[in-house]
Design an enzyme around this catalytic site. Sequence first.
Site, PDB file in Angstrom:
ATOM      1  N   ALA A  59       0.855  -1.176   0.000  1.00 31.14           N
ATOM      2  CA  ALA A  59       0.000   0.000   0.000  1.00 31.14           C
ATOM      3  C   ALA A  59       0.899   1.237   0.000  1.00 31.14           C
ATOM      4  O   ALA A  59       2.048   1.137   0.379  1.00 31.14           O
ATOM      5  CB  ALA A  59      -0.878  -0.006   1.234  1.00 31.14           C
ATOM      6  N   THR A  60       0.381   2.385  -0.376  1.00 34.27           N
ATOM      7  CA  THR A  60       1.291   3.474  -0.677  1.00 34.27           C
ATOM      8  C   THR A  60       1.180   4.817   0.035  1.00 34.27           C
ATOM      9  O   THR A  60       1.729   4.932   1.106  1.00 34.27           O
ATOM     10  CB  THR A  60       1.382   3.620  -2.191  1.00 34.27           C
ATOM     11  OG1 THR A  60       0.120   3.253  -2.718  1.00 34.27           O
ATOM     12  CG2 THR A  60       2.425   2.706  -2.726  1.00 34.27           C
ATOM     13  N   THR A  61       0.523   5.839  -0.530  1.00 30.74           N
ATOM     14  CA  THR A  61       0.660   7.155   0.122  1.00 30.74           C
ATOM     15  C   THR A  61      -0.441   7.452   1.153  1.00 30.74           C
ATOM     16  O   THR A  61      -1.623   7.356   0.841  1.00 30.74           O
ATOM     17  CB  THR A  61       0.684   8.288  -0.935  1.00 30.74           C
ATOM     18  OG1 THR A  61       1.703   7.991  -1.840  1.00 30.74           O
ATOM     19  CG2 THR A  61       0.941   9.635  -0.288  1.00 30.74           C
ATOM     20  N   ALA A  98       3.336   3.666  -7.641  1.00 30.53           N
ATOM     21  CA  ALA A  98       2.585   2.789  -6.740  1.00 30.53           C
ATOM     22  C   ALA A  98       1.460   3.506  -6.012  1.00 30.53           C
ATOM     23  O   ALA A  98       0.715   2.906  -5.255  1.00 30.53           O
ATOM     24  CB  ALA A  98       3.534   2.165  -5.726  1.00 30.53           C
ATOM     25  N   SER A 127       5.387   5.051  -0.255  1.00 28.71           N
ATOM     26  CA  SER A 127       6.324   5.305  -1.357  1.00 28.71           C
ATOM     27  C   SER A 127       6.148   6.700  -1.947  1.00 28.71           C
ATOM     28  O   SER A 127       7.087   7.294  -2.467  1.00 28.71           O
ATOM     29  CB  SER A 127       6.161   4.239  -2.431  1.00 28.71           C
ATOM     30  OG  SER A 127       4.811   4.180  -2.818  1.00 28.71           O
TER      31      SER A 127
END
Lengths: 267, 261
Positions: A44-46, A219, A180
Site C-alpha cells: 500500500a502506498t501514500t 505505486a 512510497s
Amino acid sequence: MTLPLFRPEDDPGPNFLNLLRKLGQDPFAGPELGDKRAVEITHATTIAAIRYADGVVMAGDRRATAGSSIAHRAMEKVQPADRHSGVAFAGSAGIGMEMVRVFQLQLEHYEKVEGSAVSLEGKANQLSQLLKSNLAMAMQGFVVVPLFAGYDHRQKRGRIFSFDPTGGRYEETEFHADGSGGRDARTTIKLGWREGLDRNSAVELAVQALYEAADEDSATGGPDTVRGIYPTVATITIAGFERLAESDVAERFASVIAAKSRKGLSL
Amino acid sequence: MSMPFYVAPEQFMKDKADFARKNIARGRPLIAATYADGILICAENTSKTLHKVSEIYDRIAFAGVGRYNEFDQLRRSGVQYADVKGFQFSREDVDARSLANLYAQHIGNVFTHEMKPLEVEILVAEVGVDSSGDQIFHILYDGSVVDEDRFSVLGGEAEAITSRMALAYTPGWSLTDALKAATAALGGPDQVLAVPDLEVALLIRTESRRAFRRIEDTETAELLGLPAEAAEVVADAGQTKPGAGGELADLPEPGAGDTPA
C-alpha cells in the site's frame, strides 16, 4: 469456543493482543519464511495527516501493488481507529489490514473491559507495540508503517503520530506523510501548511498532496474517474471521525486537475 | 475413629440454593424491558462508577445483580469471549444466545461442583433489527436460563416488582413510558427512587454498530419529566453510600449466609 475464564494472575487484562496470545491465536506469529521473493507481496502506498484548526485531516490513496502490477484499486488505507482517532498504513497490505483490525479491536476491547477509553497517547503506544510484534515479519520484507492521528480531548487539539517499522513512535507537530509517495506528499504539504488552517484549506492541501504523490509515484493511485474510485479523505475533530463523501472528494480533485490544466500542464 | 459427615445430596443442593437466593435477594434490583426502539435496562445503583449494566458487543448488553466481584468477572469474560469470536469469525456471528448458554454452563458448573455457588443473577440482552429480534436472557445462580420477550426483573423483591411491571407493560411503548414504569416498579408504592440512585442504559435499535448507550442523570431526569436539579446528588449526612455497586456492603461474608439476617 468456550467462555474464557482466567485466574486473576493469568488474566490478560484489557489487552486484546495478549488475550489472543493466551488463547493461542497470535495474529502476528508468522512461521519462519524462506525466500521472501517466492511470494508476491502487495504494497500500500501514500498516506498523509495534516493538523488544522479543529483537528486533523487524514488522507490516503486506494491502490495496492504487487511488484509492478496493480493488485487492488479500492483499498481502504485510512480507517477510523475509534470514535475520535484514525489510523492509516503503508506497506505490506495483508499484514497492515490485520494490524489495523487488531488495533481497532484493542481500543474497543479496552474501553469495554475498563469502562473508559484509552488516552490518545496510550492509543499511539498500543499501535507501537503491535508494530513491535510484527518485527520478525518486517525483517523478512513484510514491512508496515502506520500513521495515527486523533483528537485529544484533554489538550483540545488534533495530534499526529508517525512510526517506523520497529515500533518507534514520533509525534509530529504539523503534518506527516508516509509510504512510497510520502516524500512528494510531504513536500506539497510543507509548501501549503500554516498554523490555524481551516477545514476547507486543509482538505484541499491533502487532496493536492495525494495528487502530486500519484503524479510522481507509480505505486500511488490517483483519482480513478473511469471507475469512480477516489482517495479516502477524513477529518477528525471533537465531533469524531468523519469521512468526506466521495462526491466531495471527486469535486476537489476535479478542481485541482482544472487548475493544473489551465497552467498548461499535461495530465 | 471419627465418622465423616454425611449430608444428603438433596439437602446439600437446597442449602446452596437457599444461600445463593438469600444473598441475591439482598441486592438492589434491576429491570430490563423492550421498548419501541430497543431495550431499556434500569437498575437501582447508588454508585456512579461501579456499573451493574455494561456493554458486551455491538448489540449485546450485560447486567448483573448480587456480588459485584463475581458478576464483574463474568462481564469481563463475556467481553473477552465476544471480541475474540468477532475477530475469528465476523461481527455478525457474535450473538446473545451462545453467550447466555456459556454463562449458564459456567454458573451451573460452579453451583454443582464448588462449595460456594455464585451469588449472582445476570442478564444478557440483544437488540434485533426489528422488535421480533429482541432477546433477553435471564440466568439464575444455578445456571438455569429464562428467555424473556417482554421484560425481566433481577435481584431483591423480584416477584413484587414483576407484578407491578406486568401491569404497566405495553408492547411497543415509548422510552419515556418504559423508563417511568420501570422506576415506579423498582421503587414500589412507598418510595420514589431519586435519579442519582438509578443506573440507566439502552440498546438502541437504530445505531449502525455499537448500540449500547449509558443515559446520564440529567438525561434520565429529563426523560422522567423531572427538573434538572433532580439529577444532583443530595448530600445527606445520615446516608452513607454503600461500596461496590451498593452490593458488597450489604452482603455477609461467604459462609456467614446461614446466620439469620
